[in-house]
Motif scaffolding. Structure first.
Motif, short mmCIF file in Angstrom:
data_model
loop_
_atom_site.label_atom_id
_atom_site.label_comp_id
_atom_site.label_asym_id
_atom_site.label_seq_id
_atom_site.Cartn_x
_atom_site.Cartn_y
_atom_site.Cartn_z
N PHE A 1 -5.90 8.39 -10.37
CA PHE A 1 -5.46 7.00 -10.27
C PHE A 1 -6.66 6.06 -10.19
CE2 PHE A 1 -4.43 3.42 -7.42
CZ PHE A 1 -3.53 2.75 -8.23
N SER A 2 -7.64 6.41 -9.34
CA SER A 2 -8.80 5.54 -9.18
C SER A 2 -9.57 5.38 -10.50
CB SER A 2 -9.73 6.05 -8.07
OG SER A 2 -10.43 7.19 -8.48
N LYS A 3 -9.71 6.47 -11.26
CA LYS A 3 -10.39 6.40 -12.55
C LYS A 3 -9.61 5.54 -13.54
CE LYS A 3 -12.82 10.79 -12.25
NZ LYS A 3 -12.91 12.17 -12.76
N LEU B 1 0.58 2.38 -12.96
CA LEU B 1 1.77 2.90 -12.29
C LEU B 1 3.07 2.57 -13.02
CD1 LEU B 1 0.80 2.20 -8.57
CD2 LEU B 1 0.64 4.35 -9.86
N GLU B 2 2.96 1.85 -14.14
CA GLU B 2 4.10 1.52 -14.99
C GLU B 2 5.18 0.74 -14.23
OE1 GLU B 2 5.33 5.31 -16.50
OE2 GLU B 2 3.58 5.50 -17.80
N THR C 1 6.19 -3.53 -12.76
CA THR C 1 5.87 -4.95 -12.86
C THR C 1 5.18 -5.40 -11.58
OG1 THR C 1 7.95 -5.69 -11.90
CG2 THR C 1 7.90 -5.35 -14.31
N PRO C 2 4.41 -6.47 -11.64
CA PRO C 2 3.82 -7.01 -10.40
C PRO C 2 4.89 -7.38 -9.38
CG PRO C 2 2.73 -7.96 -12.31
CD PRO C 2 3.90 -7.18 -12.82
N GLU C 3 6.01 -7.93 -9.85
CA GLU C 3 7.09 -8.28 -8.93
C GLU C 3 7.59 -7.05 -8.19
OE1 GLU C 3 11.57 -10.17 -8.86
OE2 GLU C 3 10.71 -9.58 -10.78
N SER C 4 7.82 -5.95 -8.90
CA SER C 4 8.29 -4.72 -8.26
C SER C 4 7.28 -4.21 -7.25
CB SER C 4 8.57 -3.64 -9.30
OG SER C 4 9.67 -3.98 -10.08
N LEU C 5 6.01 -4.22 -7.63
CA LEU C 5 4.98 -3.72 -6.72
C LEU C 5 4.88 -4.58 -5.47
CD1 LEU C 5 2.80 -1.56 -6.32
CD2 LEU C 5 1.18 -3.15 -7.37
N LEU C 6 4.94 -5.90 -5.63
CA LEU C 6 4.77 -6.79 -4.48
C LEU C 6 6.01 -6.91 -3.60
CD1 LEU C 6 2.74 -9.59 -6.28
CD2 LEU C 6 1.86 -7.84 -4.73
N THR C 7 7.20 -6.87 -4.22
CA THR C 7 8.43 -7.05 -3.42
C THR C 7 9.12 -5.74 -3.09
OG1 THR C 7 9.88 -7.24 -5.36
CG2 THR C 7 8.84 -9.28 -4.53
N GLY C 8 8.85 -4.70 -3.86
CA GLY C 8 9.52 -3.42 -3.64
C GLY C 8 10.82 -3.28 -4.40
N THR D 1 0.83 -1.20 0.00
CA THR D 1 0.00 0.00 0.00
C THR D 1 0.86 1.26 0.00
OG1 THR D 1 -1.71 -1.21 1.20
CG2 THR D 1 -1.87 1.18 1.21
N GLU D 2 1.91 1.27 0.80
CA GLU D 2 2.83 2.42 0.82
C GLU D 2 3.49 2.60 -0.55
OE1 GLU D 2 4.24 2.44 5.49
OE2 GLU D 2 5.20 1.05 4.08
N ARG D 3 3.85 1.48 -1.19
CA ARG D 3 4.45 1.56 -2.52
C ARG D 3 3.48 2.18 -3.52
NH1 ARG D 3 5.78 -3.89 -1.66
NH2 ARG D 3 7.66 -3.81 -0.44
N ILE D 4 2.23 1.78 -3.45
CA ILE D 4 1.23 2.32 -4.38
C ILE D 4 1.11 3.83 -4.21
CG2 ILE D 4 -1.25 2.38 -4.91
CD1 ILE D 4 -1.24 -0.69 -4.32
#
Length: 151
Positions: A57-59, A90-91, A93-100, A40-43
């Motif tokens: 972002f929400s739209k 957010l441009e 990867t899922p890996e980056s978003l999940l692992t940081g 969440t903080e990353r997002i």
């Protein structure tokens, strides 16, 4: 949007023209890596780094603003079925978003780039990956030489 990794710092380059006392420049944010953020903080960090509002972002993602607000205020996390949409907007990867990996930060500083800096960034952007790496290596060595000369 361009991420440049140099001297353990992630430079997130945003190509938004800004005006300050009649001068036009670019804005960039640099971030020093520290892998302690939650998803969440990353997002929210990436929303800010990309220059988005929570509403925009929400739209773009197709999530109600109240849901996004709940992530922040109630420490909720996004549902798994929305991760790909979030990553697309957010441009990352899922890996980056999940692992940081490549995202997490300890220090954020926003700086304006003058005309010469803008030209340098545009030249860098026009290089292929190998030449970008070479240019960064040259810049690092030049910085080391400058420090030695100051001794």
């Amino acid at each position: 949007m361009k991420n440049i990794f140099f001297n353990d710092t992630i430079y997130v380059i945003t190509y938004k023209n800004i005006r300050d006392n009649g001068h036009v420049g670019l804005r960039y944010i640099y971030v020093k890596a520290d892998r302690n953020m939650t998803i969440t903080e990353r997002i929210f960090y990436l929303i800010k780094a990309r220059g988005l509002s929570q509403n925009a972002f929400s739209k773009s993602v197709g999530i109600a603003p109240s849901t996004i607000s709940d992530w922040k205020t109630k420490n909720h996390t996004p549902s798994a079925d929305k991760i790909m949409d979030i990553c697309r907007v957010l441009e990352v990867t899922p890996e980056s978003l999940l692992t940081g990996a490549g995202i997490d930060e300890a220090e954020v500083k926003e700086t304006k780039v003058d005309y010469k800096g803008k030209q340098l960034l545009l030249e860098y952007e026009g290089l292929n990956d190998e030449d970008q790496k070479r240019l960064l290596a040259y810049a690092k060595k030049l910085g080391e030489l400058t420090k030695l000369e100051d001794i």
